[in-house]
Design a protein around this motif. Structure first.
Motif, PDB file in Angstrom:
ATOM      1  N   GLN A  33      27.781  32.763  43.475  1.00 25.56           N
ATOM      2  CA  GLN A  33      29.081  33.392  43.525  1.00 25.56           C
ATOM      3  C   GLN A  33      28.941  34.845  43.962  1.00 25.56           C
ATOM      4  OE1 GLN A  33      30.625  31.225  39.470  1.00 25.56           O
ATOM      5  NE2 GLN A  33      32.072  32.645  40.395  1.00 25.56           N
ATOM      6  N   PHE A  35      31.131  38.513  43.839  1.00 16.67           N
ATOM      7  CA  PHE A  35      32.206  39.196  43.141  1.00 16.67           C
ATOM      8  C   PHE A  35      32.369  40.604  43.707  1.00 16.67           C
ATOM      9  CE2 PHE A  35      32.540  36.249  39.567  1.00 16.67           C
ATOM     10  CZ  PHE A  35      31.275  35.699  39.484  1.00 16.67           C
ATOM     11  N   TRP A  40      38.675  49.649  38.635  1.00 15.29           N
ATOM     12  CA  TRP A  40      39.087  49.470  37.245  1.00 15.29           C
ATOM     13  C   TRP A  40      38.075  48.626  36.471  1.00 15.29           C
ATOM     14  CZ3 TRP A  40      42.107  49.317  41.513  1.00 15.29           C
ATOM     15  CH2 TRP A  40      43.082  50.328  41.609  1.00 15.29           C
ATOM     16  N   GLY A  41      37.006  48.236  37.107  1.00 17.78           N
ATOM     17  CA  GLY A  41      35.944  47.501  36.426  1.00 17.78           C
ATOM     18  C   GLY A  41      36.101  46.000  36.417  1.00 17.78           C
ATOM     19  N   GLN A  42      37.178  45.493  36.991  1.00 22.17           N
ATOM     20  CA  GLN A  42      37.397  44.054  36.987  1.00 22.17           C
ATOM     21  C   GLN A  42      36.511  43.350  38.004  1.00 22.17           C
ATOM     22  OE1 GLN A  42      41.623  44.306  37.810  1.00 22.17           O
ATOM     23  NE2 GLN A  42      42.095  43.640  35.732  1.00 22.17           N
ATOM     24  N   LEU A  43      35.995  42.175  37.616  1.00 24.80           N
ATOM     25  CA  LEU A  43      35.192  41.350  38.516  1.00 24.80           C
ATOM     26  C   LEU A  43      36.113  40.345  39.193  1.00 24.80           C
ATOM     27  CD1 LEU A  43      32.003  40.629  36.378  1.00 24.80           C
ATOM     28  CD2 LEU A  43      32.104  41.946  38.494  1.00 24.80           C
ATOM     29  N   ASN A  45      36.625  37.344  41.800  1.00 29.38           N
ATOM     30  CA  ASN A  45      35.900  36.282  42.505  1.00 29.38           C
ATOM     31  C   ASN A  45      36.176  36.365  44.004  1.00 29.38           C
ATOM     32  OD1 ASN A  45      35.764  35.438  39.760  1.00 29.38           O
ATOM     33  ND2 ASN A  45      35.327  33.361  40.447  1.00 29.38           N
TER      34      ASN A  45
ATOM     35  N   PHE B  91      32.003  41.309  29.154  1.00 32.42           N
ATOM     36  CA  PHE B  91      32.817  40.409  29.959  1.00 32.42           C
ATOM     37  C   PHE B  91      32.831  39.009  29.354  1.00 32.42           C
ATOM     38  CE2 PHE B  91      33.680  43.018  33.608  1.00 32.42           C
ATOM     39  CZ  PHE B  91      32.573  43.848  33.769  1.00 32.42           C
ATOM     40  N   TYR B 104      35.125  32.217  36.172  1.00 30.48           N
ATOM     41  CA  TYR B 104      36.147  33.239  36.363  1.00 30.48           C
ATOM     42  C   TYR B 104      36.038  34.257  35.234  1.00 30.48           C
ATOM     43  CZ  TYR B 104      38.141  29.963  39.699  1.00 30.48           C
ATOM     44  OH  TYR B 104      38.322  29.118  40.763  1.00 30.48           O
ATOM     45  N   PHE B 105      36.041  35.516  35.610  1.00 30.33           N
ATOM     46  CA  PHE B 105      35.783  36.580  34.650  1.00 30.33           C
ATOM     47  C   PHE B 105      37.053  37.293  34.215  1.00 30.33           C
ATOM     48  CE2 PHE B 105      31.167  37.273  34.225  1.00 30.33           C
ATOM     49  CZ  PHE B 105      30.734  36.247  35.054  1.00 30.33           C
ATOM     50  N   PRO B 107      38.793  40.896  32.524  1.00 29.48           N
ATOM     51  CA  PRO B 107      38.720  42.299  32.938  1.00 29.48           C
ATOM     52  C   PRO B 107      37.672  43.107  32.179  1.00 29.48           C
ATOM     53  CG  PRO B 107      40.640  41.955  31.584  1.00 29.48           C
ATOM     54  CD  PRO B 107      40.048  40.597  31.817  1.00 29.48           C
TER      55      PRO B 107
END
Lengths: 109, 114
Positions: A33, A35, A40-43, A45, B91, B104-105, B107
């Motif tokens: 995968q 990413f 804002w630190g969000q991963l 996909n 996470f 799927y992660f 925030p």
């Protein structure tokens, strides 16, 4: 466990330029995968790509499983592409994803 | 469809205190994972649930960390007592069971221990 290496660690681009990010694995993986970690630190996909090639807009990815690497292509980069790009793989015997160290991308206007 | 959600988004606690992080996976996802990224290091796996059962907790750093997933829905990760080196981003991820194993992660929860 497997080792995941990403290159380059840092990349600075001018808006509109193209780039290629690379991910090497020490062992065969059956889940790969990519990413994007936004400011804002969000991963987020990007691709699930254990093999072959996929495209999504200006981004595309190719995984050559037999040679244990994957590439992420970013074309016509935009400032919003800035952030850290991670690849992560899962080996057959496990369920966890092993992450690389990331490529930090900065796109300048 | 709602994504993976985590609460709180940010927590600041003192060394020795207790903190509980919560993760709500995507509805219908039986697999739930916890990962963390401590300062300057890579994102590392902590543990994996299948429904309410712990499938793999090989990444849990020590017995100050306790994860639960009662009823196979949401999960909590408790750190007790917290130490300075626990600071980082935690996470949560979820995935379906089956051939397509995309995770799927959420925030993340940024934990700061002072």
């Amino acid at each position: 466990g497997i080792q995941v290496e990403q290159s380059p660690p840092d990349l600075i681009l001018q808006e509109g330029a193209n780039s290629t990010l690379r991910c090497n694995f020490s062992d065969s993986v059956n889940n790969l995968q990519w990413f994007h970690q936004n400011p804002w630190g969000q991963l987020i996909n990007l691709f699930y790509i254990p093999s072959g090639t996929k495209q999504n807009g200006r981004l595309s990815a190719t995984t050559v499983a037999t040679e244990r690497y994957s590439l992420l292509y970013i074309s016509s980069s935009q400032t919003t592409d800035s952030g850290v790009y991670f690849c992560a793989g899962r080996v057959n015997a496990g369920n966890m994803l092993t992450f690389g160290g990331g490529t930090r991308l900065m796109v300048k206007p | 469809e709602a994504g993976v959600t985590q609460f709180p988004s940010h927590s600041v606690i003192e060394k020795g205190q207790t903190v509980t992080l919560r993760c709500d996976p995507i509805s219908g996802h039986d697999n739930l994972y916890w990962y963390r990224r401590v300062m300057g290091k890579e994102i590392k796996f902590l543990l994996h649930f299948v429904k309410e059962s712990k499938q793999d907790e090989s990444g849990m750093p020590n017995n100050r960390f306790l994860a639960e997933r009662t009823g196979g829905t949401y999960s909590t990760l408790k750190v007790q007592p917290a130490e300075l080196e626990d600071s980082g981003v935690y996470f949560c991820a979820s995935s379906q069971v089956g051939l397509v194993y995309e995770q799927y992660f959420g925030p993340g929860t940024r934990l700061t221990v002072t």
